[in-house]
Design a protein around this motif. Structure first.
Motif, PDB file in Angstrom:
ATOM      1  N   GLU A 160      13.340  -0.214 -22.875  1.00 26.60           N
ATOM      2  CA  GLU A 160      14.608  -0.780 -23.352  1.00 26.60           C
ATOM      3  C   GLU A 160      15.434  -1.335 -22.191  1.00 26.60           C
ATOM      4  O   GLU A 160      15.939  -2.461 -22.238  1.00 26.60           O
ATOM      5  N   GLU A 161      15.527  -0.561 -21.087  1.00 20.45           N
ATOM      6  CA  GLU A 161      16.326  -1.014 -19.946  1.00 20.45           C
ATOM      7  C   GLU A 161      15.662  -2.173 -19.212  1.00 20.45           C
ATOM      8  O   GLU A 161      16.340  -3.044 -18.668  1.00 20.45           O
ATOM      9  N   PHE A 162      14.322  -2.195 -19.201  1.00 18.60           N
ATOM     10  CA  PHE A 162      13.628  -3.304 -18.535  1.00 18.60           C
ATOM     11  C   PHE A 162      13.905  -4.624 -19.255  1.00 18.60           C
ATOM     12  O   PHE A 162      14.118  -5.668 -18.629  1.00 18.60           O
ATOM     13  N   GLU A 163      13.893  -4.581 -20.590  1.00 20.95           N
ATOM     14  CA  GLU A 163      14.211  -5.801 -21.335  1.00 20.95           C
ATOM     15  C   GLU A 163      15.650  -6.238 -21.064  1.00 20.95           C
ATOM     16  O   GLU A 163      15.934  -7.433 -20.911  1.00 20.95           O
ATOM     17  N   GLN A 164      16.560  -5.263 -20.939  1.00 17.47           N
ATOM     18  CA  GLN A 164      17.957  -5.591 -20.622  1.00 17.47           C
ATOM     19  C   GLN A 164      18.061  -6.156 -19.207  1.00 17.47           C
ATOM     20  O   GLN A 164      18.831  -7.095 -18.948  1.00 17.47           O
ATOM     21  N   LEU A 165      17.247  -5.608 -18.286  1.00 18.14           N
ATOM     22  CA  LEU A 165      17.251  -6.095 -16.900  1.00 18.14           C
ATOM     23  C   LEU A 165      16.773  -7.547 -16.835  1.00 18.14           C
ATOM     24  O   LEU A 165      17.334  -8.364 -16.090  1.00 18.14           O
ATOM     25  N   CYS A 166      15.748  -7.856 -17.623  1.00 20.81           N
ATOM     26  CA  CYS A 166      15.240  -9.240 -17.639  1.00 20.81           C
ATOM     27  C   CYS A 166      16.318 -10.196 -18.138  1.00 20.81           C
ATOM     28  O   CYS A 166      16.481 -11.299 -17.595  1.00 20.81           O
ATOM     29  N   ARG A 167      17.063  -9.781 -19.158  1.00 20.02           N
ATOM     30  CA  ARG A 167      18.128 -10.639 -19.665  1.00 20.02           C
ATOM     31  C   ARG A 167      19.250 -10.798 -18.639  1.00 20.02           C
ATOM     32  O   ARG A 167      19.788 -11.900 -18.454  1.00 20.02           O
ATOM     33  N   ALA A 168      19.591  -9.697 -17.950  1.00 22.43           N
ATOM     34  CA  ALA A 168      20.642  -9.776 -16.933  1.00 22.43           C
ATOM     35  C   ALA A 168      20.209 -10.657 -15.765  1.00 22.43           C
ATOM     36  O   ALA A 168      21.006 -11.434 -15.209  1.00 22.43           O
ATOM     37  N   LEU A 187       4.683   2.905 -23.167  1.00 18.58           N
ATOM     38  CA  LEU A 187       3.948   2.753 -21.894  1.00 18.58           C
ATOM     39  C   LEU A 187       3.002   1.571 -21.958  1.00 18.58           C
ATOM     40  O   LEU A 187       2.950   0.740 -21.044  1.00 18.58           O
ATOM     41  N   SER A 188       2.250   1.466 -23.042  1.00 18.99           N
ATOM     42  CA  SER A 188       1.307   0.346 -23.185  1.00 18.99           C
ATOM     43  C   SER A 188       2.047  -0.989 -23.210  1.00 18.99           C
ATOM     44  O   SER A 188       1.662  -1.944 -22.529  1.00 18.99           O
ATOM     45  N   THR A 189       3.141  -1.053 -23.973  1.00 17.50           N
ATOM     46  CA  THR A 189       3.899  -2.310 -24.085  1.00 17.50           C
ATOM     47  C   THR A 189       4.530  -2.695 -22.748  1.00 17.50           C
ATOM     48  O   THR A 189       4.446  -3.852 -22.312  1.00 17.50           O
ATOM     49  N   LEU A 190       5.141  -1.709 -22.095  1.00 16.32           N
ATOM     50  CA  LEU A 190       5.816  -1.988 -20.816  1.00 16.32           C
ATOM     51  C   LEU A 190       4.819  -2.404 -19.747  1.00 16.32           C
ATOM     52  O   LEU A 190       5.096  -3.286 -18.929  1.00 16.32           O
ATOM     53  N   ARG A 191       3.643  -1.783 -19.759  1.00 17.93           N
ATOM     54  CA  ARG A 191       2.616  -2.147 -18.764  1.00 17.93           C
ATOM     55  C   ARG A 191       2.185  -3.596 -18.928  1.00 17.93           C
ATOM     56  O   ARG A 191       2.031  -4.337 -17.953  1.00 17.93           O
ATOM     57  N   GLN A 192       2.015  -4.019 -20.152  1.00 21.16           N
ATOM     58  CA  GLN A 192       1.634  -5.420 -20.389  1.00 21.16           C
ATOM     59  C   GLN A 192       2.761  -6.359 -19.972  1.00 21.16           C
ATOM     60  O   GLN A 192       2.521  -7.390 -19.339  1.00 21.16           O
ATOM     61  N   LYS A 193       4.003  -5.976 -20.304  1.00 22.74           N
ATOM     62  CA  LYS A 193       5.126  -6.864 -19.979  1.00 22.74           C
ATOM     63  C   LYS A 193       5.333  -6.983 -18.482  1.00 22.74           C
ATOM     64  O   LYS A 193       5.583  -8.080 -17.968  1.00 22.74           O
ATOM     65  N   LYS A 217       2.734  -9.181 -16.833  1.00 28.76           N
ATOM     66  CA  LYS A 217       2.980 -10.596 -17.118  1.00 28.76           C
ATOM     67  C   LYS A 217       4.215 -11.094 -16.365  1.00 28.76           C
ATOM     68  O   LYS A 217       4.229 -12.206 -15.822  1.00 28.76           O
ATOM     69  N   TYR A 218       5.260 -10.249 -16.293  1.00 24.19           N
ATOM     70  CA  TYR A 218       6.516 -10.654 -15.658  1.00 24.19           C
ATOM     71  C   TYR A 218       6.354 -10.782 -14.146  1.00 24.19           C
ATOM     72  O   TYR A 218       6.935 -11.670 -13.513  1.00 24.19           O
ATOM     73  N   ASN A 219       5.550  -9.898 -13.551  1.00 20.19           N
ATOM     74  CA  ASN A 219       5.405  -9.892 -12.086  1.00 20.19           C
ATOM     75  C   ASN A 219       4.609 -11.080 -11.561  1.00 20.19           C
ATOM     76  O   ASN A 219       4.563 -11.306 -10.349  1.00 20.19           O
ATOM     77  N   LYS A 220       3.961 -11.815 -12.440  1.00 18.47           N
ATOM     78  CA  LYS A 220       3.222 -12.997 -11.979  1.00 18.47           C
ATOM     79  C   LYS A 220       4.165 -14.038 -11.386  1.00 18.47           C
ATOM     80  O   LYS A 220       3.778 -14.816 -10.517  1.00 18.47           O
ATOM     81  N   ASP A 221       5.425 -14.060 -11.862  1.00 20.35           N
ATOM     82  CA  ASP A 221       6.399 -15.018 -11.323  1.00 20.35           C
ATOM     83  C   ASP A 221       6.922 -14.596  -9.959  1.00 20.35           C
ATOM     84  O   ASP A 221       7.562 -15.393  -9.266  1.00 20.35           O
ATOM     85  N   PHE A 222       6.696 -13.346  -9.563  1.00 14.57           N
ATOM     86  CA  PHE A 222       7.226 -12.848  -8.287  1.00 14.57           C
ATOM     87  C   PHE A 222       6.096 -12.341  -7.391  1.00 14.57           C
ATOM     88  O   PHE A 222       6.276 -11.400  -6.621  1.00 14.57           O
TER      89      PHE A 222
END
Length: 937
Positions: free
Chosen positions: A82-90, A139-145, A148-153
């Motif tokens: 939940e907080e990771f999705e909020q962090l991405c939006r911020a 855990l499974s969902t966050l690991r996939q996200k 995928k997200y870290n590919k930009d960094f």
């Protein structure tokens, strides 16, 4: 007490100020002081709010990061997600600042730490098992996200991992710079900065994967440093709040506050120095330990090592006898199904107990009891009904059932049954036979269901599916062995249940060897011939024997219904059309099949489809069309046959219904080819519909034989550009157009060609015979269509010419034309001496047909108009009473003047004839466009 020494919070100062406002003051000087106090508060608030956009955005990010790190420490994956999705939006909101300043180091550091942490959790199998369902899913969902997200960094994370120390120093510099810049504007700011949240970890921990600190066994020093930080933050808050309340006392008070602030700052610096020294000391200790080691040591995960030891079944010196083993068995069984019970360990305990029983020769009764419980535990390993057994569990299950059957066959003195109570069991060795509570038939039926689930959940296009399908031989072997056992010791009902299981594994398989023998073919090699001779009876004989036993002995409708349907399916599969048709008609299943359960209805649909395909192979086109009509006209053939779910109906069912539907699906190796099914239906509809359309071209009341076929024709007519046909449907539509013109050769080329052969016709066992039948049917129906279409053009036509045109022999042409004349489809007569067909030319022309249609429609319009007029006048309401025969008898005279064009002539009543007109039979005759002697146009 002076307010100089007060250290209350903002709320206290506000309460005191509000209290001062409420008390009335006589002098004006106090009001001015209060006003000055309020102004100073406003100014102070204004100073605190003014901050740069960078500080605001980065502060928001650091707050979220701190929450994520806290969630990581307690392994709260749902909160992390939940907080990771909020962090991405911020972070997305901070895009403009990041583009100017670059990606902040604390953000990169969190992404790297989080990915390492998730990878470690993912590899920790034991830890994953202990997670609850929500955390495991998160855990499974966050690991996939995160992956995928870290590919930009990637570049930033790689540089950080290569040199984490340098990245940490840069982060400290950035924090120090931002702190100095904000210090001038916001000295008394009680907000949290990135520096206070992202405290650096000790260097030796940074070298190791930083995610380790969130797992069990984190260092105590870190918790202490966090406590220091929290106390430091609280201290600053209290000082800040105190300073705000003290600013109101004037210059002296403000000076004191300044001195207090500096003293507090001095305390802060002292704490920082202590922490820095502590870090240095820890680093030195780590370096000394590293120097003392010779490189043979490596850092391992903290925690107590888990040593798997075999559980001790009995204490030392315990005498192993039947009573002790039975007691131990009951102890293990008591833990079954309880929360926290390790099901795999329970299976191992049962196996160990069976081994102890064998070693001590405690008898076959105890062994059978333990084997029953082992198989039950294997079935209970997956508590979810939809889950299927793992391959190793499946192999264990087959082996255990085989061993159980071996014991039962080798020992005739063992009696098993569900009706044996546990108190009356006899497991110990004695003169009496063994009595064990259990049902071997239930275990085998559950095994068969598990095999079906394994096949349903395996990818049908993989090698794994083929490997799993090979186990069907073992399953059938176990069923056959059980059949032998129950024929001697089981009841009739149990035998019928086993027979049905054997039938369900046989009915859908085509017996190629029996088919070759029926054609008089033999194996090509000597070994094949010997193998065919050594093999047992044909599948038809087996099916006949098993089904007839069920017909005679079974007392439950469901088993008998399934057996009949399987028997019909097997007959139809092997082209025994008349036996299959007669059995279906005698069973009357079509009358009440809608009351059966869904699996039986799916079996009925499969049987009807196979019956229709069999009729098509035998040339019974009309029967084939009638059998396939219900399935194909629904547009849900895939779902009705249990071969998949339609996406368009997903919204009509909830998740639970969808799971139930998936459990009803037929395994892939039992599927019926849907393209072949549709092709057979469309070709049957073409052979029936095209001659009918030609015969009733101008008939307004013409009915459709097949709606789906007409739909395909309309789709073909709507196409702006007609290219060569590609799909199976386009081939059938093109063939239909050719047949409509009487061109049988073009029709034949569209139906039978290489593409259609590979898709459809080669799938039949006797493909050549089916193709020959199709050619003959196309020639005959094309001849009928030709005569219907062009009969108005000819005065007479030679049958020899028709025979050459359609490449049919003369008797066949004579037979077809004779049937058409007898059925009054063709108004002609046969001239035998000249072998010609003489047309009577009684059919109306197209213009006459259109005029007749117009006249009939106008007549219907007039009738409707007069009926509405009569209703409006109340004729039917009170002037006439209906008699028992449904006509109208006159009570009071109400009549219209007789009119030749239509009206009512007074007789004694008024009655409709069976053709829908009104005839004069001692009642009122309605004369709308009809005369007494004319009933049609």
């Amino acid at each position: 007490m002076s307010r100089f020494f007060a250290t209350g919070s903002d709320s206290e100062s506000e309460e005191s100020s509000s209290a001062d406002e409420i008390t009335p003051k006589a002098t004006g000087t106090t009001f001015n002081k209060q006003q000055a106090l309020l102004l100073s508060d406003d100014e102070e608030d204004t100073k605190r709010v003014v901050r740069s956009a960078k500080d605001k955005r980065f502060e928001e990010l650091t707050n979220i990061i701190k929450t994520i790190r806290n969630a990581m420490k307690i392994r709260d994956m749902s909160k992390c997600l939940e907080e990771f999705e909020q962090l991405c939006r911020a972070f997305l909101k901070s895009k403009t600042i990041v583009d100017k300043e670059g990606v902040p180091q604390f953000y990169v550091r969190l992404l790297a730490d989080l990915e390492d942490y998730l990878n470690q959790l993912w590899e920790d199998k034991e830890g994953k098992k202990k997670m609850n369902k929500n955390n495991a899913k998160a855990l499974s969902t966050l690991r996939q996200k995160i992956r995928k997200y870290n590919k930009d960094f990637e570049t930033e994370i790689t540089s950080y991992k290569e040199n984490p120390e340098q990245s940490a120093e840069e982060e400290e510099k950035d924090d120090a710079g931002s702190a100095s810049s904000s210090e001038s504007d916001d000295d008394d700011d009680d907000g949290v900065t990135a520096k206070s949240l992202l405290k650096k970890k000790p260097q030796e921990e940074e070298k190791a994967p930083e995610a380790n600190k969130f797992l069990k066994g984190a260092a105590d020093e870190e918790s202490e440093s966090e406590d220091d930080e929290e106390s430091e933050d609280w201290g600053s808050d209290s000082v800040d709040s105190g300073s705000e309340s003290e600013d109101n006392e004037g210059a002296a008070a403000s000076l004191a506050v300044v001195f207090l602030k500096k003293a507090q700052d001095g305390e802060k610096q002292t704490d920082r120095r202590k922490k820095h020294k502590k870090k240095e000391r820890l680093e030195e200790e780590a370096d000394e330990e590293g120097d003392g080691e010779e490189g043979g040591w490596e850092k391992v995960k903290g925690g107590v090592p888990l040593v798997k030891e075999k559980p001790k079944m009995f204490a030392k010196g315990t005498e192993i006898n039947s009573a002790v083993v039975i007691k131990k068995l009951s102890e293990i069984l008591q833990a079954r199904g309880k929360k926290g019970t390790d099901r795999a360990a329970q299976i191992e305990l049962f196996h160990a107990l069976a081994g102890i029983s064998n070693e001590n020769n405690l008898g076959e009764g105890i062994l059978v009891k333990i084997k029953f419980n082992i198989v039950s535990s294997l079935y209970d390993y997956n508590p979810n009904l939809a889950a299927f057994m793992k391959p190793e569990m499946w192999k264990k299950c087959l082996e255990c059932i085989d061993e159980l059957l071996d014991i039962l066959f080798n020992n005739n003195n063992i009696f098993i049954g569900e009706n044996i109570a546990e108190d009356s069991e006899n497991l110990a060795i004695s003169d009496q036979p063994f009595r064990v509570r259990g049902c071997i038939l239930t275990l085998v039926e559950r095994m068969d269901e598990e095999f079906t689930k394994v096949m349903q959940n395996t990818d049908p296009h993989s090698q794994e599916y083929v490997d799993n399908l090979k186990d069907e031989g073992r399953v059938c072997g176990i069923i056959d062995r059980l059949l032998q056992y129950l024929e001697s010791k089981g009841s009739t009902e149990e035998v019928c249940r086993v027979f049905l299981r054997r039938i369900m594994h046989t009915y859908y398989k085509f017996d190629y060897k029996a088919h070759r023998r029926s054609l008089g073919l033999q194996g090509e090699t000597k070994s094949e011939q010997d193998q065919e001779e050594s093999e047992g009876e044909d599948s038809a004989v087996i099916m006949d024997r098993l089904c007839k036993f069920i017909y005679a002995k079974d007392r439950t409708d469901r088993i008998r219904t399934c057996a009949i349907l399987c028997h019909i399916y097997h007959h139809a599969l092997h082209s025994r059309w008349f036996q299959a048709r007669d059995l279906m008609l005698m069973s009357h299943l079509q009358d009440n099949i809608q009351h059966a359960d869904p699996p039986v209805q799916i079996l009925y649909n499969r049987t009807m489809v196979q019956l229709g395909i069999c009729a098509f192979r035998q040339g019974m086109i009309k029967d084939a069309h009638n059998a396939l009509l219900d399935i194909q006209s629904s547009g849900r053939a895939k779902e009705l046959l249990g071969q998949g779910l339609l996406m368009r109906n997903m919204q009509e069912r909830n998740a639970e219904q969808e799971k139930i539907e998936k459990r009803r699906q037929v395994p892939f190796h039992m599927h019926i080819n849907l393209e072949l099914l549709e092709c057979v239906y469309l070709v049957s509809a073409m052979l029936l519909e095209i001659p009918y359309m030609a015969a009733h071209e101008f008939d307004a009341r013409r009915r459709m034989i097949s709606k789906q076929f007409h739909h395909q024709l309309r789709v073909g007519e709507r196409q702006p550009l007609l290219g060569p046909p590609e799909s199976m449907r386009e081939h059938v539509v093109a063939a239909s157009k050719a047949m409509k013109m009487g061109d049988w050769k073009t029709c034949h080329s569209f139906i039978i060609n290489e593409k259609m052969n590979s898709k459809v016709w080669d799938l039949f066992p006797e493909a050549q015979r089916v193709q020959e039948m199709l050619v003959r049917k196309i020639q005959e129906e094309s001849l009928r269509t030709y005569l219907f279409t062009y009969s108005s053009v000819y005065d007479s036509i030679s049958m020899k010419t028709l025979s050459e045109m359609f490449e049919l022999d003369l008797p066949t042409v004579h037979s077809i034309i004779s049937k058409m004349i007898i059925n009054e489809e063709l108004m002609a007569s046969l001239d035998q001496p000249t072998q010609t067909v003489v047309m009577h030319r009684t059919e109306p022309t197209s213009l006459q047909n259109m005029a007749l249609q117009l006249a009939e429609k106008l007549g219907g319009l007039v009738e409707n108009n007069e009926r509405v007029f009569d209703l409006k006048q109340g004729v039917y309401g009170g002037y006439f009473n209906r008699d028992q025969k449904g006509g109208y008898q006159q009570k009071q005279s109400y009549q219209r003047a007789p009119d030749q064009r239509g009206g009512y002539q007074q007789r004694q009543g008024y009655q409709r004839d069976h053709k829908g007109g009104y005839q004069q039979k001692q009642n009122y005759q309605r004369g709308g466009y009809r005369t007494q002697n004319q009933s049609s146009y």
